[in-house]
Design a protein around this motif. Structure first.
Motif, PDB file in Angstrom:
ATOM      1  N   VAL A  53       0.264  -1.431  -0.125  1.00  0.00           N
ATOM      2  CA  VAL A  53       0.079  -0.001   0.129  1.00  0.00           C
ATOM      3  C   VAL A  53       0.867   1.440  -0.247  1.00  0.00           C
ATOM      4  O   VAL A  53       1.168   2.396  -1.107  1.00  0.00           O
ATOM      5  N   LEU A  54       1.719   1.451   0.894  1.00  0.00           N
ATOM      6  CA  LEU A  54       2.810   2.867   1.072  1.00  0.00           C
ATOM      7  C   LEU A  54       3.422   2.618  -0.338  1.00  0.00           C
ATOM      8  O   LEU A  54       4.019   3.832  -1.028  1.00  0.00           O
ATOM      9  N   ALA A  55       3.850   1.842  -0.585  1.00  0.00           N
ATOM     10  CA  ALA A  55       4.518   1.305  -2.140  1.00  0.00           C
ATOM     11  C   ALA A  55       4.071   1.843  -2.986  1.00  0.00           C
ATOM     12  O   ALA A  55       4.840   2.684  -4.110  1.00  0.00           O
ATOM     13  N   VAL A  56       2.739   1.912  -3.555  1.00  0.00           N
ATOM     14  CA  VAL A  56       2.273   2.115  -4.212  1.00  0.00           C
ATOM     15  C   VAL A  56       1.369   3.091  -4.768  1.00  0.00           C
ATOM     16  O   VAL A  56       0.555   4.405  -5.428  1.00  0.00           O
ATOM     17  N   THR A  57       1.058   3.655  -3.128  1.00  0.00           N
ATOM     18  CA  THR A  57       0.099   5.051  -3.080  1.00  0.00           C
ATOM     19  C   THR A  57       1.285   6.403  -3.660  1.00  0.00           C
ATOM     20  O   THR A  57       2.121   6.609  -2.702  1.00  0.00           O
ATOM     21  N   PRO A  60      -2.284  10.188   0.109  1.00  0.00           N
ATOM     22  CA  PRO A  60      -2.348   9.795   0.803  1.00  0.00           C
ATOM     23  C   PRO A  60      -4.077   9.342   1.967  1.00  0.00           C
ATOM     24  O   PRO A  60      -3.996   8.032   2.036  1.00  0.00           O
ATOM     25  N   LEU A  61      -5.249  10.016   0.498  1.00  0.00           N
ATOM     26  CA  LEU A  61      -6.411   9.444   0.908  1.00  0.00           C
ATOM     27  C   LEU A  61      -7.168   8.061   0.307  1.00  0.00           C
ATOM     28  O   LEU A  61      -7.216   7.308   0.746  1.00  0.00           O
ATOM     29  N   ALA A  62      -5.771   7.925  -1.218  1.00  0.00           N
ATOM     30  CA  ALA A  62      -6.077   6.087  -1.396  1.00  0.00           C
ATOM     31  C   ALA A  62      -5.768   5.518  -0.915  1.00  0.00           C
ATOM     32  O   ALA A  62      -6.627   4.183  -0.418  1.00  0.00           O
ATOM     33  N   GLY A  63      -4.079   5.788   0.345  1.00  0.00           N
ATOM     34  CA  GLY A  63      -3.841   4.681   1.194  1.00  0.00           C
ATOM     35  C   GLY A  63      -4.904   4.414   2.692  1.00  0.00           C
ATOM     36  O   GLY A  63      -4.599   3.637   3.097  1.00  0.00           O
ATOM     37  N   GLN A  64      -5.152   5.999   2.661  1.00  0.00           N
ATOM     38  CA  GLN A  64      -6.254   6.022   3.693  1.00  0.00           C
ATOM     39  C   GLN A  64      -7.618   4.893   3.938  1.00  0.00           C
ATOM     40  O   GLN A  64      -7.544   3.976   4.765  1.00  0.00           O
ATOM     41  N   ILE A  65      -7.957   4.778   2.267  1.00  0.00           N
ATOM     42  CA  ILE A  65      -8.535   4.717   2.246  1.00  0.00           C
ATOM     43  C   ILE A  65      -8.516   1.994   2.638  1.00  0.00           C
ATOM     44  O   ILE A  65      -9.267   1.327   2.502  1.00  0.00           O
ATOM     45  N   ARG A  66      -7.766   1.942   1.340  1.00  0.00           N
ATOM     46  CA  ARG A  66      -6.648   1.357   1.479  1.00  0.00           C
ATOM     47  C   ARG A  66      -6.811   0.686   2.715  1.00  0.00           C
ATOM     48  O   ARG A  66      -6.926  -0.838   3.502  1.00  0.00           O
ATOM     49  N   LEU A  67      -6.062   0.744   3.761  1.00  0.00           N
ATOM     50  CA  LEU A  67      -5.428   0.746   5.292  1.00  0.00           C
ATOM     51  C   LEU A  67      -7.819   0.252   6.302  1.00  0.00           C
ATOM     52  O   LEU A  67      -6.765  -0.231   6.815  1.00  0.00           O
ATOM     53  N   VAL A 113       0.172   4.712   8.846  1.00  0.00           N
ATOM     54  CA  VAL A 113      -0.919   5.504   8.617  1.00  0.00           C
ATOM     55  C   VAL A 113      -0.305   7.062   8.046  1.00  0.00           C
ATOM     56  O   VAL A 113       0.241   7.896   7.387  1.00  0.00           O
ATOM     57  N   PRO A 114       0.957   6.901   9.552  1.00  0.00           N
ATOM     58  CA  PRO A 114       2.009   8.563   9.317  1.00  0.00           C
ATOM     59  C   PRO A 114       2.805   8.313   8.020  1.00  0.00           C
ATOM     60  O   PRO A 114       3.230   9.544   7.482  1.00  0.00           O
ATOM     61  N   GLU A 115       3.209   7.629   7.620  1.00  0.00           N
ATOM     62  CA  GLU A 115       3.732   7.073   5.955  1.00  0.00           C
ATOM     63  C   GLU A 115       3.606   7.108   4.955  1.00  0.00           C
ATOM     64  O   GLU A 115       3.921   8.494   4.039  1.00  0.00           O
ATOM     65  N   LEU A 116       2.178   7.633   4.976  1.00  0.00           N
ATOM     66  CA  LEU A 116       1.312   7.917   3.573  1.00  0.00           C
ATOM     67  C   LEU A 116       1.797   9.513   3.515  1.00  0.00           C
ATOM     68  O   LEU A 116       1.441  10.005   2.498  1.00  0.00           O
ATOM     69  N   THR A 167      14.550   0.234   6.033  1.00  0.00           N
ATOM     70  CA  THR A 167      14.063   1.878   5.422  1.00  0.00           C
ATOM     71  C   THR A 167      15.613   2.406   4.578  1.00  0.00           C
ATOM     72  O   THR A 167      14.968   3.088   3.876  1.00  0.00           O
ATOM     73  N   LEU A 168      16.707   1.641   5.720  1.00  0.00           N
ATOM     74  CA  LEU A 168      17.758   2.353   4.463  1.00  0.00           C
ATOM     75  C   LEU A 168      17.714   1.316   3.006  1.00  0.00           C
ATOM     76  O   LEU A 168      17.889   2.251   2.386  1.00  0.00           O
ATOM     77  N   ARG A 169      17.033   0.043   2.902  1.00  0.00           N
ATOM     78  CA  ARG A 169      16.579  -0.492   1.653  1.00  0.00           C
ATOM     79  C   ARG A 169      16.004   0.492   0.953  1.00  0.00           C
ATOM     80  O   ARG A 169      16.628   0.192  -0.278  1.00  0.00           O
ATOM     81  N   ALA A 170      15.116   0.845   1.592  1.00  0.00           N
ATOM     82  CA  ALA A 170      14.243   1.189   0.924  1.00  0.00           C
ATOM     83  C   ALA A 170      14.055   3.101   0.389  1.00  0.00           C
ATOM     84  O   ALA A 170      13.047   3.743  -0.428  1.00  0.00           O
ATOM     85  N   LEU A 171      15.697   3.519   0.559  1.00  0.00           N
ATOM     86  CA  LEU A 171      16.410   4.715   0.658  1.00  0.00           C
ATOM     87  C   LEU A 171      16.024   5.188  -0.792  1.00  0.00           C
ATOM     88  O   LEU A 171      14.747   6.184  -1.612  1.00  0.00           O
ATOM     89  N   PRO A 172      16.482   4.708  -1.763  1.00  0.00           N
ATOM     90  CA  PRO A 172      16.500   4.793  -2.960  1.00  0.00           C
ATOM     91  C   PRO A 172      14.911   5.574  -3.869  1.00  0.00           C
ATOM     92  O   PRO A 172      14.541   6.850  -3.727  1.00  0.00           O
ATOM     93  N   SER A 173      14.001   5.175  -3.681  1.00  0.00           N
ATOM     94  CA  SER A 173      13.058   4.987  -4.093  1.00  0.00           C
ATOM     95  C   SER A 173      11.939   5.839  -2.794  1.00  0.00           C
ATOM     96  O   SER A 173      11.188   6.887  -3.386  1.00  0.00           O
ATOM     97  N   SER A 174      11.897   5.183  -1.781  1.00  0.00           N
ATOM     98  CA  SER A 174      11.787   6.830  -0.536  1.00  0.00           C
ATOM     99  C   SER A 174      12.040   8.504  -1.192  1.00  0.00           C
ATOM    100  O   SER A 174      10.925   9.019  -2.063  1.00  0.00           O
TER     101      SER A 174
END
Length: 284
Positions: A53-57, A60-67, A113-116, A167-174
């Motif tokens: 959900v976090l990767a494709v959102t 934020p509203l779309a992610g909140q709906i999915r969560l 949620v905060p990550e969205l 978190t460090l592994r995902a840093l490039p995409s973040s």
């Protein structure tokens, strides 16, 4: 189709999803007892779905709906209702079979949620609170029959070590998506240029900040190791994913590694061997 057949199909779907999205945890689950393995794979599939959900959102509203859908699915499972999602139904079956606390599953949803919204943590304490992911370890240990306070304490350290690593592994995409998931106070103390970092430019100051975070992950892993003797031997398979934390961190420390561009990788055979060795020794 009978309920038994339904459950088996749902378990297969959950296993397939984990094998595709989180191979390290899939391999770890293979060393769990047969009776608990479907529950572990359902938990890991649920965790992978939340991460997806976090990767494709993008909004934020779309992610909140999915969560919110996942919250409803967990709560409706308490009444024995089918959700239409194989992973959610496998998760609810695991909850019933092993009397897992639904409030911990809901906490996993709420933690995303905060990550969205992409807000950066102010300091190391806030960072730890956002990325610490102990619920998966705690619930997996419970499914394996260990609900002790000492094991929950070990799960906290496990969740912090793996949370920093992921978190460090995902840093490039973040960073590519305009998100900065690292503690601002640490980056400011090191003198990191935020604009340059946003452009994907690596500096000695950023390397120093990331080295500090890797050291924090290593320290959390050691604190877990200091506690692992108190975990019931039959429940230690829940913590097998930690077997790869140290080698991943070591790979990130290589001078040639670019933390804003590279995805850290390890040889698949070596990854499986490390998990196998930890399972055979029954300790990390």
């Amino acid at each position: 189709m009978s309920p038994v057949a339904d459950t088996r199909a749902e378990d297969r779907d959950a296993a397939d999803l984990v094998r595709t999205r989180d191979r390290d945890r899939y391999w770890s689950a293979l060393f769990a007892p047969d009776a608990a393995r479907p529950a572990l794979l359902a938990l890991y599939a649920f965790n992978a779905e939340l991460n997806h959900v976090l990767a494709v959102t993008r909004e934020p509203l779309a992610g909140q709906i999915r969560l919110k859908w996942w919250r409803d699915a967990i709560e409706s499972g308490d009444a024995g209702e089918k959700t239409g999602s194989p992973v959610a139904d496998a998760l609810n079956a695991a909850v019933v079979a092993h009397n897992l606390p639904r409030e911990r599953l809901l906490a996993m949803v709420d933690a995303r949620v905060p990550e969205l919204f992409g807000d950066s943590p102010a300091d190391n304490a806030e960072f730890a609170g956002l990325i610490e992911d102990s619920q998966v370890f705690e619930l997996a240990a419970a499914a394996l029959g260990d609900r002790s306070d000492t094991t929950k304490a070990a799960a906290l350290e496990a969740g912090l070590a793996l949370g920093i690593l992921e978190t460090l592994r995902a840093l490039p995409s973040s960073v590519a998506r305009g998100r900065l998931p690292l503690p601002l106070a640490l980056l400011e103390a090191k003198g990191v240029d935020f604009e340059a970092m946003g452009r994907g430019e690596l500096s000695p100051e950023l390397r120093a900040a990331l080295a500090d975070l890797r050291a924090d992950a290593t320290a959390a892993l050691q604190r877990f190791r200091d506690k692992q003797a108190h975990i019931a031997p039959h429940a230690r398979a829940a913590f097998l994913p930690l077997a790869l934390v140290a080698p991943y961190l070591q790979a990130m420390a290589a001078p040639s590694f670019h933390p804003l561009r590279d995805s850290v990788t390890l040889n698949p055979l070596g990854r499986f061997w490390r998990i196998w060795r930890a399972a055979r020794r029954n300790k990390l």
